[in-house]
Design a protein around this motif. Structure first.
Motif, short mmCIF file in Angstrom:
data_model
loop_
_atom_site.label_atom_id
_atom_site.label_comp_id
_atom_site.label_asym_id
_atom_site.label_seq_id
_atom_site.Cartn_x
_atom_site.Cartn_y
_atom_site.Cartn_z
N GLY A 194 7.11 -2.75 5.11
CA GLY A 194 5.61 -3.05 3.60
C GLY A 194 4.33 -2.56 4.50
N ASP B 144 2.22 1.53 6.34
CA ASP B 144 1.88 2.84 5.84
C ASP B 144 3.36 3.15 6.01
OD1 ASP B 144 -0.55 1.79 4.92
OD2 ASP B 144 -1.89 2.80 6.39
N LEU C 39 5.82 2.94 3.24
CA LEU C 39 5.38 3.84 1.80
C LEU C 39 5.78 5.55 1.78
CD1 LEU C 39 3.59 1.10 -0.09
CD2 LEU C 39 5.76 1.20 0.16
N ASN D 68 4.05 -9.12 -0.98
CA ASN D 68 2.72 -8.14 -1.01
C ASN D 68 3.47 -7.41 0.32
OD1 ASN D 68 0.57 -9.41 1.65
ND2 ASN D 68 0.90 -10.69 -0.19
N LEU D 69 2.04 -6.27 0.06
CA LEU D 69 2.38 -4.68 1.08
C LEU D 69 1.20 -4.97 2.21
CD1 LEU D 69 3.30 -2.29 -1.16
CD2 LEU D 69 4.96 -3.51 0.10
N LYS E 175 -4.22 0.80 0.01
CA LYS E 175 -3.79 0.51 -1.04
C LYS E 175 -3.83 1.85 -2.04
CE LYS E 175 -5.29 -3.61 -1.98
NZ LYS E 175 -4.21 -4.46 -2.20
N GLN F 109 0.01 2.07 -1.80
CA GLN F 109 0.59 0.95 -2.78
C GLN F 109 0.82 1.86 -4.10
OE1 GLN F 109 -0.40 -2.85 -2.45
NE2 GLN F 109 -1.26 -2.50 -0.17
N GLU F 110 -0.48 2.49 -4.62
CA GLU F 110 -0.68 2.89 -5.84
C GLU F 110 0.45 4.02 -5.72
OE1 GLU F 110 -4.56 4.06 -6.26
OE2 GLU F 110 -5.07 2.10 -6.38
N PHE G 276 3.79 2.34 -6.59
CA PHE G 276 3.95 1.75 -7.44
C PHE G 276 4.35 2.46 -8.83
CE2 PHE G 276 1.47 -2.14 -5.54
CZ PHE G 276 2.82 -2.82 -5.13
#
Length: 333
Positions: free
Chosen positions: A176, A178, A181, A202-203, A207, A210-211, A214
């Protein structure tokens, strides 16, 4: 060929007449390289060619992480790819051709406060005018029984290295942060779907990452879960995921599993000897120099960003050139 340098009845190193050394002791070297792999082997090729008396103390697994990699497709010079162990064997043989002594042993302690430096192994001790730390980093493991069985058979710790092998397959990424992702996003270039399994709801990742994740239609998150088993017939075909809240388990089809829960630099024996950062990686400055004059570092032991065989080899080359220059300057002053 592995060469004994500890005065035992095994074959001793030979062909040293062209090498210079500040000490006639057979256990004294111009350069001691702690750790093998692309960084250590590349450095030893350069230092031995420069007529510096060099030994590589490889650890218990000569060749490092690539010894567990079935195929390397992105190392230059091999248009059809090459097995990791074969690549490392070639590097070792090339180094030995120039006279490098190879020792399969674990370094248990170092003394960088004395001059010459002192290096202790399970069987002997050595002194050296310079030292290269190239002990690498070890991926954090899931800690499940099937992990070792499927490592290199659909279970990987490096998306950049192995992602192209999983075209049009369902892929699972564990983690979860960097790295998780970044790898998940990278793997969407190849995989049909990418499921990210994370222990929390939650990660920890930044941000912006994450964006991006998602917003990517190929990425799906499985929260509050962990992988408890990997299944397959000679190759990964599914994983068993446990919901940590309900303990319910379910099978997920997966052609590949990528574990991205971090790395541990192999630096425990260097604590108090050289400066390490908060994660345990060796701090370097001006290329490959540590805070101790005459001690250098190369590869994943300090490089937590790229972690590729080719970058490790590049750092090994840089370190060897730095060492050769440093020794030359010290011996002419």
């Amino acid at each position: 060929m592995t060469i004994s340098v500890d005065g035992s009845d095994n074959e001793k190193y030979e062909g040293r007449e062209n090498h210079t050394s500040s000490n006639a002791d057979e256990n004294h070297f111009d350069v001691v390289i702690i750790g093998s792999g692309p960084a250590g082997y590349t450095a030893s090729i350069y230092t031995s060619r420069a007529k510096l008396k060099t030994i590589v103390i490889s650890g218990s697994l000569p060749g490092g992480q690539l010894m567990t990699t079935t195929e390397v497709e992105n190392y230059p010079g091999f248009p059809h790819g090459i097995d990791g162990p074969e690549l490392m064997t070639f590097m070792q043989q090339q180094s030995e051709r120039f006279g490098t002594a190879m020792l399969i042993d674990e370094v248990t302690r170092v003394d960088f406060k004395s001059r010459p430096f002192r290096i202790f192994t399970g069987s002997s001790s050595y002194t050296s005018d310079s030292v290269l730390i190239s002990t690498g980093a070890t991926p954090r493991k899931l800690g499940i029984e099937s992990e070792q069985e499927f490592s290199g058979k659909g279970l990987s710790y490096c998306a950049t290295c192995d992602g192209p092998f999983f075209k049009n397959q369902d892929i699972v990424v564990v983690g979860g942060g960097d790295t998780a992702l970044e790898e998940a996003t990278f793997l969407t270039k190849f995989g049909k779907t990418v499921k990210v399994v994370h222990r929390r709801d939650n990660l920890r990742a930044s941000k912006i990452l994450q964006e991006r994740a998602f917003e990517n239609p190929k990425i799906e998150f499985i929260w509050n879960s962990s992988i408890v088993n990997v299944k397959g017939d000679k190759k990964v075909s599914a994983v068993v995921v446990r919901d940590l809240n309900t303990t319910e388990e379910k099978n997920l089809e997966a052609g590949g599993v990528f574990v991205a829960i971090g790395h541990e630099p192999n630096t425990s024996i260097f604590k108090g000897q050289v400066d390490l950062d908060e994660r345990g990686y060796v701090k370097v400055q001006n290329g490959t120099r540590t805070n101790i004059d005459g001690v250098f570092a190369a590869g994943d032991v300090h490089d937590f960003k790229y972690r590729q065989a080719i970058t490790a080899a590049g750092f090994g080359c840089m370190a060897a050139l730095d060492i050769e220059k440093w020794l030359s300057e010290k011996r002419t002053n």
